[in-house]
Design an enzyme around this catalytic site. Structure first.
Site, PDB file in Angstrom:
ATOM      1  N   LYS A 113      32.054 -27.778  58.692  1.00  0.00           N
ATOM      2  CA  LYS A 113      33.450 -27.975  59.102  1.00  0.00           C
ATOM      3  C   LYS A 113      34.173 -26.634  59.122  1.00  0.00           C
ATOM      4  CE  LYS A 113      37.448 -30.763  57.514  1.00  0.00           C
ATOM      5  NZ  LYS A 113      37.929 -31.600  56.412  1.00  0.00           N
TER       6      LYS A 113
ATOM      7  N   SER B 196      39.538 -35.973  58.269  1.00  0.00           N
ATOM      8  CA  SER B 196      39.650 -34.782  59.067  1.00  0.00           C
ATOM      9  C   SER B 196      38.314 -34.121  59.430  1.00  0.00           C
ATOM     10  CB  SER B 196      40.527 -33.757  58.351  1.00  0.00           C
ATOM     11  OG  SER B 196      39.924 -33.323  57.153  1.00  0.00           O
TER      12      SER B 196
ATOM     13  N   SER C 107      38.560 -37.455  53.782  1.00  0.00           N
ATOM     14  CA  SER C 107      38.223 -36.716  55.002  1.00  0.00           C
ATOM     15  C   SER C 107      36.742 -36.561  55.310  1.00  0.00           C
ATOM     16  CB  SER C 107      38.869 -35.334  54.968  1.00  0.00           C
ATOM     17  OG  SER C 107      40.224 -35.429  55.317  1.00  0.00           O
TER      18      SER C 107
END
Lengths: 91, 465
Positions: free
Chosen positions: B63, B138, B162
């Site tokens: 990420k 996210s 997330s």
């Protein structure tokens, strides 16, 4: 929250808000704060405030460690003059 | 034992590598999970540490809020769009030391703030099951990349769900480790007391292996901890479940009941537990998370790095313009909220109260774990939602964090897993365990996986295997 409170908060947060942002963000902030007031129903009694699960405070020796070359860090600076970062006039 | 990664050893062989890169190119044209993809650079980082690890030749993704040297670290934000990381996060370094090849950085909601990845300033990521729908957030890019078969695992960060929520939306496994179990060194800070680096994975075994490599105390993160024991976890026998009306969409509700029935049929005792603080998870979470965000994001001043406006009269104006032009709406909203709840005069009413309630939430879980070994709950009340009308607005998305934020507030480990596919979309469930009970989570979810393996989106067929 009225507009003057929002203005003070934006000032503290170092944000310039456009007129339409005052309206749109103001509305969202209001809605969420309203929702936060749910917390007032709870009986928090004598509970301590805190975040630590286990209280151990681990610290390391106060020694300089240079595992990143400062010149590499400076590569991300928006504007350089020699090894100095350029900013607008302070005065 | 056959290696878990057998079919994923791709990058040691040039023919396989070509096929792999062709697959990524055609697949990511539809999904857009990656913000940056560069096999050569990843192989370069792997070559620095030598050969022979268990992940040798295995690609993985990270990420774009976790630092990898030589790759950009954008956090999905315009303010860091051109920032190149000068160092690598400890968790990633440990995976590279085992031979893993970090091939790319994945899309996310700006600074991890959101549940759809649509809050990224740098592009939208589509759900591999239905490209009209969001991939969750996210860590949406990481979950979508794993679901689409582009990598066997991808790192994410979990501040309030997330990792688990996008994993549930995309039909993969998502681990949120115990707070402190994995070093946060190199994870860009959003809400430091809540967040932890986790992993989206194709199988329970892969998630377990990756966690075992990443975990452990790190001198660069003072909040990191060793679990303190290597003793095998006793097997879970009692599963705590939630009673009453949980306000779930029908498909998620069906999946929850079916999962409970499955474990009952396997001989587990199912016990209804009462989590008396459940109504307060979301307000407490958003009070604390935004307060911490307002402090952590104060570092973006436009001076030493990051976006800088074209012109400013003085340094103060430079900072204000950089932030106002560089941050997106959701980030501004959370900074404003956080600044407000910490303001003198309001702090007692919001932040201090939230901190006290957080202690009560922890105590509530301590009590619950005297009655059950693990707790089973849904991840999110809906499956992957549509964009725009027919979807969820930002406020509704926040309210829907009511099952995920608990683990972050209490610092507990949680593992989400694809429990069902219904109407062509996956539905995810999660188990929570006491602190450092990750092994218990892997064991109990593996049992489910043996009967219901990870589903594959019909449109994605990795061709090199």
């Amino acid at each position: 929250m009225d507009v003057s409170e929002l203005k003070i908060t934006a000032e503290l947060a170092n944000l310039n808000l456009m007129e339409e942002e005052f309206v749109s963000l103001g509305r969202e902030v209001e809605k969420i704060l309203d929702y936060f007031s749910k917390m007032m129903e709870a009986d928090e009694g004598s509970l301590p405030a805190g975040t630590e699960r286990c209280g151990a405070n681990r610290i390391r020796p106060d020694e300089q460690i240079r595992d990143i070359n400062p010149d590499v860090l400076l590569e991300n600076a928006p504007e350089l003059e020699d090894r100095f970062i350029v900013i607008p006039n302070v005065l | 034992m056959e290696s878990l990664f057998k079919r994923w050893v791709i990058l040691s062989d040039s023919t396989m590598r070509k096929k792999y890169e062709a697959y990524i190119k055609s697949t990511d044209a539809k999904i857009a999970a990656f913000l940056e993809f560069d096999v050569d650079r990843g192989l370069g980082l792997a070559a620095e540490v030598g050969k022979g690890g268990e992940l040798e030749g295995v690609p993985f993704a990270v990420k774009d809020i976790i630092a990898v040297r030589g790759f950009r670290l954008t956090c999905g934000s315009k303010i860091l769009e051109n920032f190149v990381s000068p160092y690598t996060a400890t968790a990633v370094e440990k995976l590279i030391a085992k031979g893993g090849v970090m091939v790319g950085k994945t899309n996310l909601d700006e600074f991890g703030m959101g549940s759809s990845t649509d809050n990224s300033a740098l592009g939208k990521t589509n759900n591999p099951w239905d490209t009209e729908r969001v991939c969750g957030g996210s860590s949406g890019g990481s979950a979508a990349a794993v679901a689409a078969g582009m990598v066997p695992f991808a790192l994410g960060s979990d501040t309030g769900g997330s990792v688990r929520q996008p994993a549930a939306f995309c039909g993969v496994y998502g681990l949120k480790p115990t707070y402190g179990a994995v070093s946060r060194y190199g994870l860009v800070a959003y809400a430091s007391s809540l967040e932890v680096i986790g992993v989206c994975a194709r199988s329970v075994g892969i998630a377990r292996t990756v966690f075992d490599i990443m975990k452990g105390q790190d001198e660069k993160d003072q909040s990191s901890l060793n679990s303190g024991t290597d003793a095998p976890e006793p097997e879970a026998g009692v599963i705590g479940v939630l009673g009453g009306n949980l306000g779930l969409d029908p498909a998620v509700d069906r999946a929850y009941r079916a999962t409970i029935d499955f474990y009952r049929s396997k001989g587990f005792e199912i016990r209804e537990i009462n989590l008396s603080m459940a109504d307060y998870y979301v307000p407490v979470y958003y009070t604390i998370a935004t307060a911490e965000a307002s402090a952590n994001l104060a570092r973006y001043t436009g001076i030493r790095y990051g976006y800088r406006p074209g012109y400013a009269e003085n340094p103060e104006e430079l900072t204000r313009k950089a932030r106002s032009e560089g941050f997106g709406n959701e980030v501004k909203l959370r900074i404003l909220l956080g600044t407000y709840v910490l303001r003198s005069g309001f702090q007692d009413q919001y932040y201090q109260r939230a901190q006290r309630l957080r202690q009560a939430i922890r105590a509530d879980f301590d009590r619950a774990f005297t009655r059950a070994d693990v707790i089973l709950m849904p991840v999110f009340p809906t499956q992957a939602f549509l964009r725009g009308q027919g979807g969820l607005d930002q406020f509704q998305q926040k309210l829907a964090d009511r099952f995920t934020t608990a683990a972050n507030l209490a610092g507990l480990p949680a593992l989400s897993f694809p429990a069902a596919v219904s109407d062509g979309l996956p539905a995810g469930m999660q188990f929570l365990a006491p602190a450092f009970g990750e092994a218990r989570l892997f064991d109990i979810v593996r049992l489910y996986e043996e009967h219901f393996p990870c589903p594959q989106p019909p449109s994605c067929k990795p061709e090199w295997s």
